[in-house]
Design an enzyme around this catalytic site. Sequence first.
Site, PDB file in Angstrom:
ATOM      1  N   GLY A 109      32.961  45.228  40.440  1.00 53.95           N
ATOM      2  CA  GLY A 109      31.532  45.481  40.429  1.00 53.95           C
ATOM      3  C   GLY A 109      30.886  45.244  41.790  1.00 53.95           C
ATOM      4  O   GLY A 109      29.666  45.328  41.908  1.00 53.95           O
ATOM      5  N   ASP A 110      31.699  44.899  42.791  1.00 47.72           N
ATOM      6  CA  ASP A 110      31.127  44.692  44.127  1.00 47.72           C
ATOM      7  C   ASP A 110      32.188  45.111  45.144  1.00 47.72           C
ATOM      8  O   ASP A 110      33.189  45.712  44.765  1.00 47.72           O
ATOM      9  CB  ASP A 110      30.677  43.226  44.276  1.00 47.72           C
ATOM     10  CG  ASP A 110      29.464  43.086  45.194  1.00 47.72           C
ATOM     11  OD1 ASP A 110      29.442  43.761  46.244  1.00 47.72           O
ATOM     12  OD2 ASP A 110      28.557  42.306  44.880  1.00 47.72           O
TER      13      ASP A 110
END
Length: 470
Positions: free
Chosen positions: A252-253
């Site tokens: 997610g990053d």
Amino acid sequence: MKNILSCIVTIITLSFLTTNAQGRKVSQSYETYEYTAITCRSHSASITDFGGVGDGKTLNTKAFQSAVDHLSQYSSDGGAQLFVPAGKWLTGSFSLTSHFTLFLHKDATLLAAQDLEEYLVLKALPSYGRGRDAAGGRFASLVFGTNLSDVIITGNNGTIDGQGSFWWQKFHGGKLKYTRPYLIELMFSDTIQISNITLIDSPSWNIHPVYSSNIIVKGVTIIAPVKSPNTDGINPDSCTNTRIEDCYIISGDDCVAVKSGWDEYGISFGMPTKHLIIRRLTCISPYSAAIALGSEMSGGIEDVRAEEITAYQTESGVRIKTAVGRGAFVRNVYVRGMRLHTMKWVFWMTGNYKAHADSHYDPHALPEITGINYRDIVAENVSMAGRLEGISGDPFKGICISNATISMAVKHKKVMWMCSDVEGVTSGVDPKPCDLLDGKQEKMDGGCEFPSDVLEIDNVELKSCSYQMN
Ligand SMILES: *[C@@H]1O[C@H](CO)[C@@H](O)[C@H](O)[C@H]1NC(C)=O
Ligand SMILES: *[C@@H]1O[C@H](CO)[C@@H](O)[C@H](O)[C@H]1NC(C)=O
Ligand SMILES: *[C@@H]1O[C@H](CO)[C@@H](O)[C@H](O)[C@H]1NC(C)=O
Ligand SMILES: *[C@@H]1O[C@H](CO)[C@@H](O)[C@H](O)[C@H]1NC(C)=O
Ligand SMILES: *[C@@H]1O[C@H](CO)[C@@H](O)[C@H](O)[C@H]1NC(C)=O
């Protein structure tokens, strides 16, 4: 003492042979596991020797900590390896020791306890001045170590499951007094290997070596939902001599985020990340970069080499993020060989990244961004080729892009390059770059630079080691 020990070993070996001769099924429990590592160990133990229970329910925090504490006596006697057999091993945070190997069997999973009490609270990192989620301290990572030398976390693809949903909900609900734990953090340590393991659903960052040196991260799979908050893959932070290779990351990053402290805290701590090589990385991160440099870079980032990078559905390739107040530098960055499929921006630099540690940052502390080289890039299905935004009065200089073929998506942006406050040169780039990258073309014959010297960390060879289960 030595004599007694060797006597015991002999007896065990004999009884093993006897049992074998009687034709009993013992092969299972005498399995040998081969693995490669920077150092092999003289002593071995299993978590079950310390009362560990792998039923997914029994809490093993004390078993892990007493195992490490017990095995630390061998630090100066050939070191020790701790074996984690097949099973689900629920545990809170525990700390490692020097000359130590944690080995996870392929069917072993460390399950991170969903219980705040199982994580010590540590002070904020000195180069950040505060925690990222909250102004105060931070929860210790699940697997933690500080001031260590020669630490290995490996296996034949065993798993560490952060059970992050518990933390993501608390984070989104603003319910955390302290910053979420990472899965693995090693601070002030030298000679680190993290290899052949799978990390899933970290509460936040996955692997965080900080203020450390001589680090190898190899053959690691990292998986988290693409919308999970701050689940960065690997974050070398104020580290020297790091080699990250053969990793596969969905998160997610940023898949890899290179850092070195935040604003005035990072500037005064003054510890750069340098001599970093990243190769054969595969990344999927729809809302972030394959590799990000910053945004916390206030100790400086220099000599970063990235090659053979593959990304699918990732927001950008190798991104630079910084801001007024960060100070320091990002310089001598070399990227060659990227294959990118479905991407917003192949090239992305951001000089006005908003987040600050606090309001006391120095508005005169301007970062110096210089010598950023990209070559041999193929990208498909791209919305915009480049979005390069330096800082007004502090242009990003010495940008070089060569041999880049970018196929635009059917629905691409009208403007294919957006550039401000940047200077550089290009050759063989399609679509045609912005005018600000139209500098003098000398020294461009061979394309943009990639250093030919070998970094010290690349000379480190892995030896064949084994663990004999008994
Ligand atoms: C670890 O090393 C750092 C830097 O040398 C030092 O400031 C710190 O006190 C040490 N911490 C421990 C727990 O020994
Ligand atoms: C570790 O992963 C590498 C690939 O990175 C592979 O060649 C090797 O066989 C693996 N070792 C173990 C013990 O699984
Ligand atoms: C390790 O396990 C993960 C998760 O199950 C899997 O995706 C990956 O392919 C495995 N890696 C190797 C080298 O077997
Ligand atoms: C250009 O990049 C492609 C893709 O990496 C590579 O195959 C090719 O050899 C490069 N061409 C030159 C002249 O370096
Ligand atoms: C191209 O990118 C768009 C998003 O911009 C995506 O919806 C589409 O599936 C991609 N096409 C291919 C062939 O990958």
